[in-house]
Design a protein around this motif. Structure first.
Motif, PDB file in Angstrom:
ATOM      1  N   MET A   9       0.833  -1.203   0.000  1.00 43.62           N
ATOM      2  CA  MET A   9       0.000   0.000   0.000  1.00 43.62           C
ATOM      3  C   MET A   9       0.870   1.257   0.000  1.00 43.62           C
ATOM      4  N   PHE A  10       1.824   1.294   0.931  1.00 44.79           N
ATOM      5  CA  PHE A  10       2.645   2.492   1.112  1.00 44.79           C
ATOM      6  C   PHE A  10       3.607   2.696  -0.057  1.00 44.79           C
ATOM      7  N   LYS A  11       4.119   1.607  -0.614  1.00 35.98           N
ATOM      8  CA  LYS A  11       5.019   1.719  -1.773  1.00 35.98           C
ATOM      9  C   LYS A  11       4.287   2.409  -2.925  1.00 35.98           C
ATOM     10  N   LYS A  12       3.062   1.948  -3.193  1.00 35.15           N
ATOM     11  CA  LYS A  12       2.276   2.547  -4.273  1.00 35.15           C
ATOM     12  C   LYS A  12       1.884   3.984  -3.948  1.00 35.15           C
ATOM     13  N   ALA A  13       1.528   4.232  -2.686  1.00 34.41           N
ATOM     14  CA  ALA A  13       1.112   5.578  -2.275  1.00 34.41           C
ATOM     15  C   ALA A  13       2.268   6.563  -2.399  1.00 34.41           C
ATOM     16  N   TYR A  14       3.447   6.139  -1.984  1.00 33.02           N
ATOM     17  CA  TYR A  14       4.612   7.031  -2.057  1.00 33.02           C
ATOM     18  C   TYR A  14       4.917   7.378  -3.517  1.00 33.02           C
ATOM     19  N   GLU A  15       4.919   6.347  -4.360  1.00 32.24           N
ATOM     20  CA  GLU A  15       5.231   6.581  -5.775  1.00 32.24           C
ATOM     21  C   GLU A  15       4.146   7.399  -6.455  1.00 32.24           C
ATOM     22  N   GLY A  16       2.894   7.202  -6.038  1.00 28.46           N
ATOM     23  CA  GLY A  16       1.784   7.913  -6.668  1.00 28.46           C
ATOM     24  C   GLY A  16       1.443   9.242  -6.023  1.00 28.46           C
ATOM     25  N   LYS A  17       2.143   9.572  -4.939  1.00 28.64           N
ATOM     26  CA  LYS A  17       1.939  10.833  -4.212  1.00 28.64           C
ATOM     27  C   LYS A  17       0.501  10.999  -3.720  1.00 28.64           C
ATOM     28  N   TYR A  18       0.012   9.956  -3.047  1.00 24.86           N
ATOM     29  CA  TYR A  18      -1.279  10.033  -2.379  1.00 24.86           C
ATOM     30  C   TYR A  18      -1.158   9.356  -1.022  1.00 24.86           C
ATOM     31  N   ALA A  19      -2.217   9.391  -0.232  1.00 21.66           N
ATOM     32  CA  ALA A  19      -2.191   8.802   1.108  1.00 21.66           C
ATOM     33  C   ALA A  19      -3.319   7.789   1.252  1.00 21.66           C
ATOM     34  N   ILE A  20      -3.109   6.815   2.122  1.00 20.52           N
ATOM     35  CA  ILE A  20      -4.142   5.836   2.445  1.00 20.52           C
ATOM     36  C   ILE A  20      -4.860   6.309   3.714  1.00 20.52           C
ATOM     37  N   GLY A  21      -6.163   6.186   3.722  1.00 22.96           N
ATOM     38  CA  GLY A  21      -6.923   6.552   4.913  1.00 22.96           C
ATOM     39  C   GLY A  21      -6.869   5.446   5.956  1.00 22.96           C
ATOM     40  N   ALA A  22      -6.560   5.834   7.180  1.00 24.34           N
ATOM     41  CA  ALA A  22      -6.594   4.906   8.321  1.00 24.34           C
ATOM     42  C   ALA A  22      -7.742   5.348   9.209  1.00 24.34           C
ATOM     43  N   PHE A  23      -8.815   4.556   9.223  1.00 25.40           N
ATOM     44  CA  PHE A  23     -10.055   4.943   9.888  1.00 25.40           C
ATOM     45  C   PHE A  23     -10.265   4.101  11.145  1.00 25.40           C
ATOM     46  N   ASN A  24     -10.523   4.771  12.250  1.00 24.53           N
ATOM     47  CA  ASN A  24     -10.726   4.060  13.517  1.00 24.53           C
ATOM     48  C   ASN A  24     -12.090   3.396  13.566  1.00 24.53           C
TER      49      ASN A  24
END
Length: 310
Positions: A9-24
């Motif tokens: 997830m983070f590898k793709k997010a870093y390369e794509g310049k977006y963030a993943i939502g972490a929802f409680n």
């Protein structure tokens, strides 16, 4: 599809310049609202459980609810994460109990003690295929068991961040740049230290950073809560354009809890005030679930930029 870690997830997010939502998550309706939104948006998602949520709902119930979400979500990448684990023992319990990611929060300790605790958790987790998040710097505010006075809050030191990551081997790092927990994040003009964030990101290339306390405290939900009997005066969160910008600067995970609480509470208040005869939980929790779904979809599309990233 089984639970996943955040590595891909983070590898793709870093390369794509977006963030993943972490929802409680705390109960069935919240989990359903979040995962239904993720399915429609075709977005990876992190479901995170605080120590308080785990105590409230019990570990086994949350695990089974997440398993149900997996079964109902085809190939949706879902990570189950412990938010603000405050001890090695709690992290170990969650790792042994099926979580694929844990946070060890040693930010209240001196630097060396934080390193030692984090390294201990990292060693245990990595041997079992689980990833670890840690925190350096202190965020002000109150959320569940986290309670830090604004006078004790400190921003993350970039040089310390590099040393911390190198010595612990931790997979992601929560940094303090001005966000805070709870519904009252700023008394005046919102401010995040993007210069500090840029420096940390440049000194830790290709490394995923995390923003805690990043709810927007969406005005429409605050207004509705207050309109239907709530008392949340002066609540203010992190502007969404700031979160969007952070996602382009190495921040791969953005935590959202307060906005979930406000969306749910505003809907329930409206339902019960408009129909005082309503005593069927399905008739007020159902609309609350829908409100959560809509809010999460908005975050994924317009703030995190993680829609259609599966």
């Amino acid at each position: 599809m089984p639970l996943v870690t955040t590595k891909e997830m983070f590898k793709k997010a870093y390369e794509g310049k977006y963030a993943i939502g972490a929802f409680n998550v705390n109960n069935m309706e919240i989990i359903q609202g979040i995962t239904d939104a993720a399915k429609e948006e075709q977005s990876p998602v992190i479901l995170q459980v605080s120590a308080g949520a785990r105590k409230y709902a019990k570990h086994i119930y949350l695990i089974k609810l997440v398993e149900a979400a997996l079964a109902d979500s085809d190939d949706l990448p879902i990570c189950l994460h412990l938010d603000h684990g405050d001890s090695y023992e709690l992290c170990k319990d969650c790792i042994d109990g099926g979580f694929t990611s844990v946070m060890i929060d040693g930010s209240k300790y001196p630097f060396e003690e934080n390193i030692a605790l984090t390294k201990k958790v990292v060693d245990y987790a990595h041997n079992r295929g689980v990833v670890v998040e840690a925190e350096l710097g202190k965020l002000a505010g109150i959320e569940d068991a986290v309670n830090v006075d604004v006078r004790d809050a400190t921003f993350t030191d970039p040089d310390q961040a590099v040393e911390f990551v190198e010595r612990t081997g931790v997979d992601s790092l929560a940094v303090a740049i001005g966000t805070s927990h709870g519904a009252y994040k700023f008394k005046g003009t919102p401010y995040l230290d993007f210069e500090r964030l840029e420096k940390i990101s440049n000194m830790l290339p290709d490394y995923p950073l995390v923003l805690h306390g990043a709810s927007t405290v969406m005005p429409e939900f605050v207004k509705k809560c207050n309109e239907f009997g709530g008392q949340i005066p002066g609540a203010q969160g992190v502007p969404e354009d700031m979160l969007f910008r952070a996602g382009k600067m190495g921040v791969c995970k953005i935590n959202i809890d307060t906005d979930l609480r406000l969306a749910m509470t505003a809907s329930i208040r409206e339902q019960l005030i408009n129909d005082p005869s309503n005593f069927d939980p399905r008739k007020y929790l159902g609309p609350a679930r829908t409100a959560i779904k809509g809010m999460v979809q908005h975050k994924m599309r317009d703030v995190l930029n993680c829609s259609h990233k599966i």
